[in-house]
Design an enzyme around this catalytic site. Structure first.
Site: not given
Ligand code: NAG
Ligand code: NAG
Ligand code: NAG
Ligand code: NAG
Length: 305
Positions: A114, A231, A286
């Site tokens: 990320s 995600d 995610h």
């Protein structure tokens, strides 16, 4: 660019100390403590609002697949501290990684999740003597972020994405990490002028270190880009593969991005070399990328040798 989806497993490796008889010739080397067929150390950089704790499963996957691997999740700017400006974080992550790199003459792998993917890009571009072999970017907003997500709401309470540019594109806003990669496709000139991080990294705003940064970045041997449509945080999700919105919020793929066409930071060169690998998975939220075993075996295991 090569696409791969289901490359499970990697060829068996013989690790020093296993049962294959060692040629006598190698014995003195082993006794001298030279590692014959070791796995490179893996350095993990966490994302926003998390820290080493969230990477226990991934560390375990790596160590089980490749026994003896030294895995380090850098314990810096964890949780709320991850909101600190990225240019402030980069030198500290560099220092911690360099300490590992210096003890690894054959190089290391960098696995970044990320927001961590952007920190890692900055680290790679601004570190002339790094020895990163493979850079794995795990669901990272590499081309920027433009979306209303929970994550955003934690920082900008009830501010809609269309208004975030007011908060982000000024000196104060740039002191919040998310603003450093906030990429509002409707306020392009403002992004280019006031964002002090992503446009420099992408070479979208020319600067005098561009050539050097490009060379530094190109020291990596492989770039693995992992992401997918479910995600839920990275917006557009294609940003994990260097795609992004145009001014109509239609997604423009990596190869049609200007920073790709102009090869401003080395992406096109890397791709022409056959060293950009895209890994796409549906059905992964995610915060579960790093604990999904299928994602590990199909997108990471092979490259972490
Ligand atoms: C690790 O895996 C276990 C079992 O699959 C799961 O319950 C746990 O939430 C995972 N931990 C993290 C930090 O993802
Ligand atoms: C790419 O090159 C064109 C033509 O030289 C230039 O106009 C444009 O600003 C460049 N864009 C980037 C992102 O470097
Ligand atoms: C955006 O959409 C309008 C109307 O459909 C079109 O004329 C324009 O070319 C599009 N712009 C881009 C950047 O694709
Ligand atoms: C793990 O990833 C696969 C995609 O390869 C997906 O189908 C599955 O739903 C994921 N599992 C979890 C728990 O996220």
């Amino acid at each position: 660019m090569r696409q791969f989806k289901c490359l499970s497993g990697s060829p068996p490796r013989v690790v020093a100390g296993s049962h294959r008889p060692l040629p006598l010739l190698l014995l003195p080397l082993l006794l001298a403590g030279v590692c014959i067929d070791c796995y490179k150390p893996v350095i993990i950089v966490h994302g926003i609002f998390d820290g080493p704790k969230q990477f226990r499963n991934l560390s375990k996957f790596i160590k089980e697949a490749h026994p003896g691997t030294e895995v380090t999740v850098i314990d810096l700017y964890d949780n709320l501290a991850s909101l600190q400006p990225l240019w402030k974080q980069v030198p500290d992550f560099r220092k911690a990684s360099m300490a590992i790199m210096q003890k690894a003459p054959d190089g290391v792998h960098l696995l970044c999740f990320s927001q961590g993917g952007l920190l890692c890009r900055a680290l790679l571009s601004t570190t002339p003597n790094h020895n990163v072999h493979t850079f794995i970017s795990l669901s990272s907003p590499l081309a920027g972020q433009y979306g209303d997500t929970d994550c955003l709401q934690k920082v900008f309470h009830n501010v809609l994405k269309k208004n975030v540019h007011y908060l982000c594109y000024n000196k104060l806003g740039q002191k919040v990490s998310i603003c450093d990669y906030w990429n509002d496709p409707h306020y392009r000139p403002s992004y280019l002028q006031h964002n002090i991080f992503l446009p420099l990294l992408n070479g979208e705003r020319a600067h005098r270190d561009m050539k050097a940064w490009r060379e530094n970045f190109l020291r990596i041997k492989k770039l693995v880009l992992i992401g997918g449509p479910d995600d839920g945080v990275i917006t557009p999700w294609q940003s994990s593969h260097f795609g992004f919105y145009d001014s109509n919020e239609s997604v423009v793929e990596m190869q049609n991005q200007e920073f790709y066409g102009n090869d401003t930071f080395g992406l096109k060169t890397l791709d022409a070399r056959g060293d950009v690998l895209m890994c796409l998975h549906s059905g992964v939220k995610h915060t579960t990328w790093h604990s999904n075993f299928t994602v590990f075996t199909s997108c990471m295991e092979k490259w972490l040798t």
